[in-house]
Design a protein around this motif. Structure first.
Motif, PDB file in Angstrom:
ATOM      1  N   GLY A  48       0.170  57.250  -6.278  1.00  0.00           N
ATOM      2  CA  GLY A  48      -0.782  58.333  -6.522  1.00  0.00           C
ATOM      3  C   GLY A  48      -0.138  59.694  -6.404  1.00  0.00           C
ATOM      4  O   GLY A  48      -0.399  60.593  -7.209  1.00  0.00           O
ATOM      5  N   MET A  49       0.701  59.862  -5.411  1.00  0.00           N
ATOM      6  CA  MET A  49       1.390  61.143  -5.246  1.00  0.00           C
ATOM      7  C   MET A  49       2.380  61.389  -6.386  1.00  0.00           C
ATOM      8  O   MET A  49       2.519  62.511  -6.858  1.00  0.00           O
ATOM      9  N   ALA A  50       3.066  60.337  -6.825  1.00  0.00           N
ATOM     10  CA  ALA A  50       3.997  60.487  -7.949  1.00  0.00           C
ATOM     11  C   ALA A  50       3.252  60.877  -9.226  1.00  0.00           C
ATOM     12  O   ALA A  50       3.700  61.762  -9.972  1.00  0.00           O
TER      13      ALA A  50
ATOM     14  N   THR B 295      -7.037  65.322  -3.068  1.00  0.00           N
ATOM     15  CA  THR B 295      -7.921  64.433  -3.809  1.00  0.00           C
ATOM     16  C   THR B 295      -7.178  63.185  -4.263  1.00  0.00           C
ATOM     17  O   THR B 295      -7.742  62.082  -4.260  1.00  0.00           O
ATOM     18  N   ALA B 296      -5.921  63.322  -4.642  1.00  0.00           N
ATOM     19  CA  ALA B 296      -5.132  62.164  -5.053  1.00  0.00           C
ATOM     20  C   ALA B 296      -4.959  61.185  -3.894  1.00  0.00           C
ATOM     21  O   ALA B 296      -5.078  59.969  -4.074  1.00  0.00           O
ATOM     22  N   ILE B 297      -4.700  61.702  -2.697  1.00  0.00           N
ATOM     23  CA  ILE B 297      -4.552  60.828  -1.535  1.00  0.00           C
ATOM     24  C   ILE B 297      -5.892  60.173  -1.202  1.00  0.00           C
ATOM     25  O   ILE B 297      -5.942  58.975  -0.882  1.00  0.00           O
ATOM     26  N   ALA B 298      -6.985  60.929  -1.260  1.00  0.00           N
ATOM     27  CA  ALA B 298      -8.305  60.363  -0.985  1.00  0.00           C
ATOM     28  C   ALA B 298      -8.637  59.249  -1.977  1.00  0.00           C
ATOM     29  O   ALA B 298      -9.172  58.199  -1.594  1.00  0.00           O
ATOM     30  N   THR B 299      -8.316  59.456  -3.245  1.00  0.00           N
ATOM     31  CA  THR B 299      -8.567  58.437  -4.255  1.00  0.00           C
ATOM     32  C   THR B 299      -7.695  57.207  -4.022  1.00  0.00           C
ATOM     33  O   THR B 299      -8.164  56.069  -4.139  1.00  0.00           O
ATOM     34  N   ALA B 300      -6.431  57.421  -3.679  1.00  0.00           N
ATOM     35  CA  ALA B 300      -5.545  56.291  -3.397  1.00  0.00           C
ATOM     36  C   ALA B 300      -6.027  55.505  -2.182  1.00  0.00           C
ATOM     37  O   ALA B 300      -5.989  54.266  -2.178  1.00  0.00           O
TER      38      ALA B 300
END
Length: 81
Positions: free
Chosen positions: A7-9, A43-48
């Motif tokens: 997700g972070m990538a 938001t990307a971390i929350a989604t992951a």
């Protein structure tokens, strides 16, 4: 861990592709980690994390995990606006 790293990538690649600049520096409360503002890393971390919970949830807990994960990810996104 793999979902969060992926997700972070993807977020980093999207930030480079979209290239949406942050507000002027005089408005910053703390210095950012990079110059691009969209997509939100939070938001990307929350989604992951939500996707990880959905994948790890058993059949009985899958629907509550989807509902809570969606609320968590969308809440994080709205909080970043």
């Amino acid at each position: 861990m793999l979902l969060i790293s992926g997700g972070m990538a993807l977020t980093f690649a999207a930030k480079l592709a979209i290239h949406e600049h942050r507000p002027p520096q005089r408005l910053w409360v703390i210095p950012p980690d990079n110059a691009e503002s969209f997509l939100s890393g939070h938001t990307a971390i929350a989604t992951a994390l939500a996707l990880t919970a959905i994948i790890l949830a058993g059949r009985r807990w899958r629907l509550p995990a989807v509902a809570l994960g969606a609320v968590f990810a969308m809440g994080t996104g709205f909080a970043r606006i």
